[in-house]
Write a protein that holds these residues in place. Sequence first.
Motif, PDB file in Angstrom:
ATOM      1  N   GLU A   6       0.957  -1.085  -0.018  1.00 50.00           N
ATOM      2  CA  GLU A   6      -0.117   0.085   0.014  1.00 50.00           C
ATOM      3  C   GLU A   6       0.889   1.233   0.113  1.00 50.00           C
ATOM      4  O   GLU A   6       1.851   1.389   0.541  1.00 50.00           O
ATOM      5  CB  GLU A   6      -0.890   0.192   1.213  1.00 50.00           C
ATOM      6  N   SER A   7       0.321   2.260  -0.379  1.00 51.04           N
ATOM      7  CA  SER A   7       0.924   3.654  -0.558  1.00 51.04           C
ATOM      8  C   SER A   7      -0.064   4.778  -0.544  1.00 51.04           C
ATOM      9  O   SER A   7      -1.325   4.470  -0.968  1.00 51.04           O
ATOM     10  CB  SER A   7       1.905   3.832  -1.667  1.00 51.04           C
ATOM     11  N   GLY A   8       0.283   5.895  -0.299  1.00 50.44           N
ATOM     12  CA  GLY A   8      -0.513   7.085  -0.390  1.00 50.44           C
ATOM     13  C   GLY A   8      -1.163   7.372   1.115  1.00 50.44           C
ATOM     14  O   GLY A   8      -1.881   8.499   1.078  1.00 50.44           O
ATOM     15  N   GLY A   9      -0.648   7.152   2.136  1.00 53.68           N
ATOM     16  CA  GLY A   9      -1.357   7.281   3.548  1.00 53.68           C
ATOM     17  C   GLY A   9      -0.675   8.556   3.799  1.00 53.68           C
ATOM     18  O   GLY A   9       0.405   9.094   3.190  1.00 53.68           O
ATOM     19  N   GLY A  10      -0.932   9.131   4.977  1.00 53.46           N
ATOM     20  CA  GLY A  10      -0.367  10.377   5.536  1.00 53.46           C
ATOM     21  C   GLY A  10      -1.561  11.000   6.348  1.00 53.46           C
ATOM     22  O   GLY A  10      -2.484  10.449   6.875  1.00 53.46           O
ATOM     23  N   SER A  11      -1.142  12.317   6.507  1.00 54.08           N
ATOM     24  CA  SER A  11      -2.098  13.240   7.646  1.00 54.08           C
ATOM     25  C   SER A  11      -2.670  14.141   6.622  1.00 54.08           C
ATOM     26  O   SER A  11      -2.207  14.845   5.670  1.00 54.08           O
ATOM     27  CB  SER A  11      -0.976  13.739   8.505  1.00 54.08           C
ATOM     28  N   VAL A  12      -3.848  14.245   6.952  1.00 51.13           N
ATOM     29  CA  VAL A  12      -4.900  15.301   6.135  1.00 51.13           C
ATOM     30  C   VAL A  12      -5.850  15.940   7.264  1.00 51.13           C
ATOM     31  O   VAL A  12      -6.229  15.299   7.970  1.00 51.13           O
ATOM     32  CB  VAL A  12      -5.408  14.549   5.060  1.00 51.13           C
ATOM     33  N   GLN A  13      -6.192  17.134   6.866  1.00 54.08           N
ATOM     34  CA  GLN A  13      -7.282  17.735   7.863  1.00 54.08           C
ATOM     35  C   GLN A  13      -8.636  17.330   7.377  1.00 54.08           C
ATOM     36  O   GLN A  13      -9.046  16.951   6.300  1.00 54.08           O
ATOM     37  CB  GLN A  13      -7.329  19.294   7.378  1.00 54.08           C
ATOM     38  N   ALA A  14      -9.380  17.399   8.169  1.00 53.22           N
ATOM     39  CA  ALA A  14     -10.862  17.055   8.126  1.00 53.22           C
ATOM     40  C   ALA A  14     -11.319  17.899   6.852  1.00 53.22           C
ATOM     41  O   ALA A  14     -11.376  18.964   6.703  1.00 53.22           O
ATOM     42  CB  ALA A  14     -11.741  17.455   9.365  1.00 53.22           C
ATOM     43  N   GLY A  15     -11.897  17.128   6.121  1.00 53.14           N
ATOM     44  CA  GLY A  15     -12.751  17.592   4.816  1.00 53.14           C
ATOM     45  C   GLY A  15     -11.738  17.522   3.528  1.00 53.14           C
ATOM     46  O   GLY A  15     -12.292  17.696   2.402  1.00 53.14           O
ATOM     47  N   GLY A  16     -10.571  17.007   3.717  1.00 53.96           N
ATOM     48  CA  GLY A  16      -9.632  16.622   2.714  1.00 53.96           C
ATOM     49  C   GLY A  16      -9.612  15.316   2.152  1.00 53.96           C
ATOM     50  O   GLY A  16     -10.874  14.815   2.455  1.00 53.96           O
ATOM     51  N   SER A  17      -9.059  15.133   1.306  1.00 51.01           N
ATOM     52  CA  SER A  17      -9.002  13.883   0.326  1.00 51.01           C
ATOM     53  C   SER A  17      -7.619  13.195   0.318  1.00 51.01           C
ATOM     54  O   SER A  17      -6.724  14.086   0.621  1.00 51.01           O
ATOM     55  CB  SER A  17      -9.497  14.234  -0.907  1.00 51.01           C
ATOM     56  N   LEU A  18      -7.629  11.780   0.049  1.00 47.31           N
ATOM     57  CA  LEU A  18      -6.304  11.067   0.054  1.00 47.31           C
ATOM     58  C   LEU A  18      -6.777   9.952  -0.928  1.00 47.31           C
ATOM     59  O   LEU A  18      -7.832   9.688  -1.276  1.00 47.31           O
ATOM     60  CB  LEU A  18      -5.937  10.519   1.175  1.00 47.31           C
ATOM     61  N   ARG A  19      -5.870   9.413  -1.721  1.00 47.52           N
ATOM     62  CA  ARG A  19      -5.923   8.436  -2.614  1.00 47.52           C
ATOM     63  C   ARG A  19      -5.012   7.514  -2.299  1.00 47.52           C
ATOM     64  O   ARG A  19      -3.720   7.605  -2.301  1.00 47.52           O
ATOM     65  CB  ARG A  19      -5.641   8.873  -4.187  1.00 47.52           C
TER      66      ARG A  19
END
Length: 124
Positions: A6-19
């Motif tokens: 897996e890859s693409g994880g991390g930290s993001v603020q609420a309301g944001g997006s990740l793939r």
Amino acid sequence: QVRLVESGGGSVQAGGSLRLSCLASGRTERRFAMGWFRQSPGKEREFVAAIGWSGASTRIGDAARGRFSVSRDTGKNTIFLHMSNLKSDDSAIYYCAEAYRGTPSEVSSDYDLWGPGVQVTVSS
């Protein structure tokens, strides 16, 4: 030997997006459904999304429905989890898994190969 990475994880603020991405390295056959599960501390592993071997059929878990989607690049043996409108409750380790069947499943025991997981942290 087939491995899931897996890859693409991390930290993001609420309301944001990740793939998130999951590569099935060493896989030459394309007969297996794949899925995403997640687990946060003190909680059971939870089904997130799954996709059939051809990419034509998908299933989305209750907590993810309307915000997450799953797709597949069969040519690259890769699946993706597209996450949007993220909430703090989405913080977890996300695991990619390969099923021993071709149709998507919400049941973790239908999966016999798992990746090491990737952390997703959503801050409010």
